[in-house]
Structure formats: structure tokens, C-alpha cells
Write an enzyme that holds these catalytic residues in place. Structure first.
Site, mmCIF file in Angstrom:
data_model
loop_
_atom_site.group_PDB
_atom_site.id
_atom_site.type_symbol
_atom_site.label_atom_id
_atom_site.label_comp_id
_atom_site.label_asym_id
_atom_site.label_seq_id
_atom_site.Cartn_x
_atom_site.Cartn_y
_atom_site.Cartn_z
ATOM 1 N N LEU A 65 0.838 -1.201 0.000
ATOM 2 C CA LEU A 65 0.000 0.000 0.000
ATOM 3 C C LEU A 65 0.875 1.254 0.000
ATOM 4 O O LEU A 65 2.076 1.177 0.280
ATOM 5 C CB LEU A 65 -0.905 -0.042 1.234
ATOM 6 N N PRO A 66 0.284 2.433 -0.287
ATOM 7 C CA PRO A 66 1.125 3.621 -0.446
ATOM 8 C C PRO A 66 1.912 4.027 0.814
ATOM 9 O O PRO A 66 3.121 4.244 0.729
ATOM 10 C CB PRO A 66 0.122 4.721 -0.832
ATOM 11 N N THR A 95 6.346 0.710 2.117
ATOM 12 C CA THR A 95 7.374 1.484 2.821
ATOM 13 C C THR A 95 6.664 2.462 3.746
ATOM 14 O O THR A 95 5.966 3.370 3.268
ATOM 15 C CB THR A 95 8.239 2.269 1.817
ATOM 16 N N LYS A 170 15.010 0.132 5.024
ATOM 17 C CA LYS A 170 14.453 0.695 3.787
ATOM 18 C C LYS A 170 14.629 2.216 3.724
ATOM 19 O O LYS A 170 15.012 2.758 2.686
ATOM 20 C CB LYS A 170 12.965 0.325 3.710
ATOM 21 N N LYS A 245 8.074 11.120 0.231
ATOM 22 C CA LYS A 245 7.545 10.467 1.442
ATOM 23 C C LYS A 245 8.670 9.726 2.175
ATOM 24 O O LYS A 245 8.825 9.875 3.396
ATOM 25 C CB LYS A 245 6.445 9.464 1.032
HETATM 26 P P1 NAD Z 1 0.815 2.578 -6.036
HETATM 27 O O1 NAD Z 1 0.179 3.854 -5.624
HETATM 28 O O2 NAD Z 1 1.060 2.301 -7.484
HETATM 29 O O3 NAD Z 1 -0.045 1.338 -5.449
HETATM 30 C C1 NAD Z 1 -0.707 1.351 -4.218
HETATM 31 C C2 NAD Z 1 -2.029 0.622 -4.417
HETATM 32 O O4 NAD Z 1 -2.694 0.548 -3.158
HETATM 33 C C3 NAD Z 1 -2.973 1.350 -5.378
HETATM 34 O O5 NAD Z 1 -3.347 0.457 -6.424
HETATM 35 C C4 NAD Z 1 -4.149 1.750 -4.510
HETATM 36 O O6 NAD Z 1 -5.397 1.719 -5.176
HETATM 37 C C5 NAD Z 1 -4.083 0.692 -3.411
HETATM 38 N N1 NAD Z 1 -4.758 1.077 -2.182
HETATM 39 C C6 NAD Z 1 -4.641 2.229 -1.472
HETATM 40 N N2 NAD Z 1 -5.430 2.189 -0.384
HETATM 41 C C7 NAD Z 1 -6.055 0.996 -0.414
HETATM 42 C C8 NAD Z 1 -7.015 0.366 0.444
HETATM 43 N N3 NAD Z 1 -7.471 0.970 1.536
HETATM 44 N N4 NAD Z 1 -7.441 -0.864 0.107
HETATM 45 C C9 NAD Z 1 -6.989 -1.489 -1.005
HETATM 46 N N5 NAD Z 1 -6.092 -0.950 -1.853
HETATM 47 C C10 NAD Z 1 -5.641 0.284 -1.558
HETATM 48 O O7 NAD Z 1 2.180 2.480 -5.219
HETATM 49 P P2 NAD Z 1 3.451 1.555 -5.530
HETATM 50 O O8 NAD Z 1 4.385 2.275 -6.410
HETATM 51 O O9 NAD Z 1 2.973 0.184 -5.903
HETATM 52 O O10 NAD Z 1 4.128 1.514 -4.084
HETATM 53 C C11 NAD Z 1 3.583 0.762 -3.024
HETATM 54 C C12 NAD Z 1 4.552 0.822 -1.846
HETATM 55 O O11 NAD Z 1 5.811 0.277 -2.252
HETATM 56 C C13 NAD Z 1 4.821 2.242 -1.339
HETATM 57 O O12 NAD Z 1 4.906 2.220 0.063
HETATM 58 C C14 NAD Z 1 6.154 2.598 -1.980
HETATM 59 O O13 NAD Z 1 6.876 3.557 -1.222
HETATM 60 C C15 NAD Z 1 6.826 1.237 -2.013
HETATM 61 N N6 NAD Z 1 7.839 1.049 -3.058
HETATM 62 C C16 NAD Z 1 7.603 1.475 -4.337
HETATM 63 C C17 NAD Z 1 8.590 1.282 -5.310
HETATM 64 C C18 NAD Z 1 8.381 1.724 -6.743
HETATM 65 O O14 NAD Z 1 9.365 1.725 -7.514
HETATM 66 N N7 NAD Z 1 7.154 2.083 -7.146
HETATM 67 C C19 NAD Z 1 9.788 0.634 -4.978
HETATM 68 C C20 NAD Z 1 9.972 0.164 -3.694
HETATM 69 C C21 NAD Z 1 8.984 0.376 -2.737
#
Ligand code: NAD
Length: 294
Positions: A65-66, A95, A170, A245
Site C-alpha cells: 500500500l502507499p 514502505t 528501507k 515520502k
Molecule cells: P501505487 O500507488 O502504485 O499502489 C498502491 C495501491 O494501493 C494502489 O493500487 C491503490 O489503489 C491501493 N490502495 C490504497 N489504499 C487501499 C485500500 N485501503 N485498500 C486497497 N487498496 C488500496 O504504489 P506503488 O508504487 O505500488 O508503491 C507501493 C509501496 O511500495 C509504497 O509504500 C512505496 O513507497 C513502495 N515502493 C515502491 C517502489 C516503486 O518503484 N514504485 C519501490 C519500492 C517500494
């Protein structure tokens, strides 16, 4: 093979879920965004209508999740911990801040669950290729249970210590990433002004002491690394808002323990400016545009 509840199918969670399906696990998936659920269903997952249904009958629950408030919402208020069978293993991959992670471990323990905080590194390309690095916090027993699941989504699964230590690793890692992306961007813009080709600087520095992930794997200009977001109009990838963030989390953590992190503070200030220019949804490597002056 396990029945796995998977909640959060975004840029990272989507491809991670697909790799668990490819490994033969049965996935019951939930996301607020219907198109993300549809994609997972096309890959072989079963769609459910909410958090409670995603965890019912699952031996393992993965969340991606975000940020901290979303994790809190899903695990506690949203009912994931309340509706799962006792002893379910929660692998929380988002994260988030160390304090929320530790609070979630406590809530999981009180609900009779096992939990690891298991944030990842490697970006969306690593998520798609199942080459992520998992930094895992939790008990030895929970780590050993989580390891085979994480291994289907990553190439390295490292036990960082007790509850919250995965998140500690992280935010330290991403502070390095934010700082190095700005450094690489400054060097590429300087090279432009000096009449030195991007490709030439890449060829030299990626094999010299300037070598780092921000340059070698995620080069912020089009050309040298065809898979980097720079070649796709800076579509994330890893959104600048997510980087900001993580840099905020690092600064909050640094203040709480009295660590001096002036480069991390500067990186946060620069990403703050980038977000204020309306580009939070752009990949974080897009900061090179601001450094170039546009
Ligand atoms: P994203 O915004 O693409 O995905 C998050 C998903 O969570 C979305 O599809 C959203 O609809 C869903 N969501 C939010 N609230 C929800 C709820 N209450 N119930 C169900 N679903 C819900 O984000 P991301 O890029 O996939 O990143 C996710 C996590 O991974 C973050 O914490 C980010 O910091 C971490 N991260 C991202 C990357 C990257 O390269 N994108 C790399 C490493 C870590």
C-alpha cells in the site's frame, strides 16, 4: 501451495502478485482501483470485494500500500487482522514509518497473527522480474515462514532484525537513493553544459567510481539504460511523491534519534520543490528536469 490474500495491486503490488500466481499460489486480491484488480484476475487471481474477504481462508496475507495511514486502515480499521484466521502470516511490504510498523506488529500479535515488515528495493522492473530485495523485520520464526513466499518475488531476502527493522533498513537505503539520483542528475546536466555526451559519461562513470544504481540501472536521461523511466517520458516507476515520502520518513527517524543527515535533508528539500512544481506523479528520476532548469 498457499492461499494468499493480496491487498494493494499498484505499480509494485500488481507484478508481485503475478509472480506469486506464476509460482502456483492461489491469490485472492483486493484493490480500490478496479482496473488493477482486473489485471490481476487476467493473470489468474480471484477478485474479492473487500479487505475482509481477501484475508478469509488465507494462510498468508501480503499488503503493498502507499503509506502508513493506508496500512493502518487496511490492517486495523479495515478489518484484515480481525477477519483472518488465527496464526495467519502477514507480510507487510509497503514502505512506512518505523513507529507505525512496530504498532502494526503489536496489533498483529494481539490478534494472534504472525507478522513481518518486509519493504522492498528494486523498483517496478525488479517487481516484474521477481528480483526484488526484501528487508525483513520480525521474529526468526516469522522470517522463516515469510522467506519462501518472498523468494518467489525477489532475489534477496534479508533478515534485518526485530519488528520495524525492515523499515529502518528501507528508509536508510532510500535516503541513499534520493541523494544519489540528485548527484547523478547534477553530473549529467554539467556534462551537457560541458559538451560531453550522456552516453559517454554513462560509459565511463558506470565503470568508474561514480558507478551507482541511480546511474547504472535507472539513468535519468533517455538512451544509456533503455529500461529506465527516462525513456518512457518519466512515467513511474517510482513516483517523486513516494520518494519525498521516504525522505520525510528518513528525516523524522533521524530527528528522533539525533542522527545528522544534512544530505538527506537537502534531498528532501529538493524533492519538495519538485512536488510543488506539480510533478509528484512523475518518476523521481524526472528531478533532472528541475535541475536543468525546466
Ligand atoms: P501505487 O500507488 O502504485 O499502489 C498502491 C495501491 O494501493 C494502489 O493500487 C491503490 O489503489 C491501493 N490502495 C490504497 N489504499 C487501499 C485500500 N485501503 N485498500 C486497497 N487498496 C488500496 O504504489 P506503488 O508504487 O505500488 O508503491 C507501493 C509501496 O511500495 C509504497 O509504500 C512505496 O513507497 C513502495 N515502493 C515502491 C517502489 C516503486 O518503484 N514504485 C519501490 C519500492 C517500494
Amino acid at each position: 501451495m498457499a492461499t494468499i490474500g493480496f491487498i494493494g495491486l499498484g505499480n509494485m503490488g500488481g507484478p508481485m502478485a503475478e509472480n506469486l500466481i506464476k509460482a502456483g499460489h492461489a491469490l485472492q486480491v483486493f484493490d480500490l482501483a478496479k482496473e488493477s484488480v482486473d489485471k490481476a484476475v487476467a493473470a489468474g487471481a480471484t477478485a474479492v470485494t473487500g479487505v475482509a474477504d481477501a484475508v478469509k481462508g488465507a494462510e498468508v496475507v501480503v499488503t503493498m500500500l502507499p503509506a502508513g495511514p493506508h496500512v493502518r486502515k487496511v490492517l486495523t480499521e479495515g478489518g484484515a487482522l480481525a477477519n483472518a484466521a488465527k496464526g495467519t502470516l502477514f507480510i507487510e511490504c509497503s514502505t512506512i514509518d518505523v513507529d507505525t510498523a512496530r504498532a502494526m506488529h503489536k496489533a498483529a500479535e494481539e490478534a494472534g497473527m504472525e507478522m513481518v515488515d518486509a519493504p522492498v528495493s528494486g523498483g517496478t522492473t525488479g517487481a516484474a522480474a521477481a528480483t526484488l530485495t526484501f528487508m525483513v523485520g520480525g521474529s526468526d520464526a516469522a522470517f522463516e515462514r515469510a522467506r519462501p513466499i518472498c523468494e518467489k518475488m525477489g532475489k534477496a531476502v534479508i533478515h534485518a532484525g526485530g519488528p520495524g527493522n525492515g523499515q529502518a533498513a528501507k528508509i536508510c537505503n532510500n535516503m541513499i537513493l534520493g541523494i544519489t539520483m540528485i548527484g547523478v542528475s547534477e553530473a549529467l546536466v554539467l556534462a551537457e553544459k560541458l559538451g560531453l555526451d550522456h552516453q559517454k559519461l554513462y560509459d565511463i562513470s558506470s565503470k568508474s567510481s561514480g558507478s551507482c544504481w541511480s546511474l547504472n540501472t535507472y539513468c535519468p536521461v533517455p538512451g544509456p539504460v533503455p529500461t529506465s523511466p527516462a525513456n518512457n517520458d518519466y512515467k513511474p516507476g517510482f513516483a517523486a511523491a513516494m520518494m519525498e515520502k521516504d525522505l520525510k520518513l528518513a528525516q523524522a527517524a533521524a530527528q528522533s534519534v539525533g542522527a545528522a543527515t544534512p544530505m538527506g535533508a537537502s534531498a528532501l528539500a529538493l524533492y519538495g520543490l519538485f512536488l510543488n512544481s506539480g510533478r509528484g506523479e512523475m518518476d523521481f528520476s524526472g528531478i533532472i528536469k528541475m535541475i536543468r532548469g525546466n
